[in-house]
Design an enzyme around this catalytic site. Structure first.
Site, PDB file in Angstrom:
ATOM      1  N   GLY A 100       0.785  -1.242   0.000  1.00  0.00           N
ATOM      2  CA  GLY A 100       0.000   0.000   0.000  1.00  0.00           C
ATOM      3  C   GLY A 100       0.809   1.280   0.000  1.00  0.00           C
ATOM      4  O   GLY A 100       0.274   2.340   0.347  1.00  0.00           O
TER       5      GLY A 100
ATOM      6  N   HIS B 190       2.562   0.555 -13.122  1.00  0.00           N
ATOM      7  CA  HIS B 190       3.417  -0.614 -13.375  1.00  0.00           C
ATOM      8  C   HIS B 190       4.873  -0.209 -13.118  1.00  0.00           C
ATOM      9  O   HIS B 190       5.313   0.843 -13.584  1.00  0.00           O
ATOM     10  CB  HIS B 190       3.238  -1.079 -14.826  1.00  0.00           C
ATOM     11  CG  HIS B 190       4.005  -2.319 -15.128  1.00  0.00           C
ATOM     12  ND1 HIS B 190       3.604  -3.570 -14.700  1.00  0.00           N
ATOM     13  CD2 HIS B 190       5.179  -2.523 -15.781  1.00  0.00           C
ATOM     14  CE1 HIS B 190       4.481  -4.473 -15.090  1.00  0.00           C
ATOM     15  NE2 HIS B 190       5.454  -3.870 -15.742  1.00  0.00           N
TER      16      HIS B 190
HETATM   17  C1  GRF Z   1       4.268  -1.250  -7.029  1.00  0.00           C
HETATM   18  O1  GRF Z   1       5.589  -1.410  -7.414  1.00  0.00           O
HETATM   19  C2  GRF Z   1       3.361  -1.157  -8.218  1.00  0.00           C
HETATM   20  O2  GRF Z   1       3.938  -0.545  -9.319  1.00  0.00           O
HETATM   21  C3  GRF Z   1       3.128  -2.605  -8.536  1.00  0.00           C
HETATM   22  O3  GRF Z   1       3.028  -3.242  -7.297  1.00  0.00           O
HETATM   23  C4  GRF Z   1       3.744  -2.505  -6.322  1.00  0.00           C
HETATM   24  C5  GRF Z   1       2.789  -2.166  -5.235  1.00  0.00           C
HETATM   25  O4  GRF Z   1       3.397  -1.528  -4.172  1.00  0.00           O
HETATM   26  N1  GRF Z   1       2.022  -2.765  -9.431  1.00  0.00           N
HETATM   27  P1  GRF Z   1       2.534  -0.861  -3.031  1.00  0.00           P
HETATM   28  O5  GRF Z   1       1.520  -1.903  -2.555  1.00  0.00           O
HETATM   29  O6  GRF Z   1       1.868   0.345  -3.603  1.00  0.00           O
HETATM   30  O7  GRF Z   1       3.525  -0.528  -1.964  1.00  0.00           O
END
Ligand code: GRF
Length: 201
Positions: A11, A104
């Site tokens: 998150g 992404h």
């Molecule tokens: C991030 O690197 C996002 O780009 C990918 O998953 C990860 C999620 O991280 N899709 P978080 O849960 O927002 O810390």
């Protein structure tokens, strides 16, 4: 603009949205949805008093149909996928045409697609010997990571020693890029022109 954020884990991008000063008066995150019964992102949501929902067809989860109705009832106008690992149901994609974005952690259209998430992405980038990586925010369509690109930011990785260093550098960029793009949508500055998506400054 009322937003639902879909998450699966830590998150940190949700947190970046909640703490981005320029967004306070522009957006309200009214729901955080996950495929997990519980995750770190839910804890963050609860700290901010945001409703959390677990979507899935298994016992104890809320069905896709019911989530769609809940989002409607909450008057959600925009959906952000921030580390959400499942495909979004077609019904939701049709209801929110050009109103669902995903972040992404690489420069699409490379290093995307099914199975390319989290550490797998950064390992693939590292093994490719690429000298730059970055983050991409794109529209969500019915397959993984293929929607039109809205915005990207690059980072130099020519001197990294392992994939974890790439992950760290890219995450920092994600935390700037995602709020900037959401802000642009909230201010109605995102346009589709000749098959390309343009952010007007
Ligand atoms: C991030 O690197 C996002 O780009 C990918 O998953 C990860 C999620 O991280 N899709 P978080 O849960 O927002 O810390």
């Amino acid at each position: 603009m009322k937003i639902a954020v879909f998450v699966s884990g830590r998150g940190s991008n949700l947190s970046a949205l909640l703490n981005y000063p320029d967004l306070i008066n522009l957006i309200e995150i009214v729901a955080v949805v996950s495929d997990k019964i519980d995750c770190k992102a839910f804890e963050i949501a609860r700290e901010f008093g945001i409703n959390t929902f677990t979507m899935g067809e298994e016992n104890g989860k809320i069905s896709q149909n019911d989530i769609t109705s809940i989002l409607k009832k909450l008057e959600v106008d925009f959906v952000v996928l921030a580390g959400y690992l499942k495909l979004i149901p077609n019904e939701l994609i049709e209801k929110f045409e050009n109103k669902i974005v995903n972040i992404h952690p690489a420069l699409l259209p490379s290093f995307g697609g099914k199975g390319m998430y989290g550490s797998y992405v950064h390992r693939a980038v590292f093994n490719s010997s690429a000298k730059v990586s970055g983050a991409t925010v794109h529209m969500v369509d019915k397959t993984y990571d293929t929607g039109k690109i809205i915005a990207q930011k690059c980072v130099d990785i020519s001197d990294v020693k392992n994939p974890e260093e790439i992950a760290e550098r890219v995450l920092k960029i994600e935390h700037q890029l995602l709020p900037e793009v959401v802000k642009a949508f909230a201010e109605n500055r995102v346009k589709i022109e000749s098959e390309r998506i343009i952010i007007i400054n």
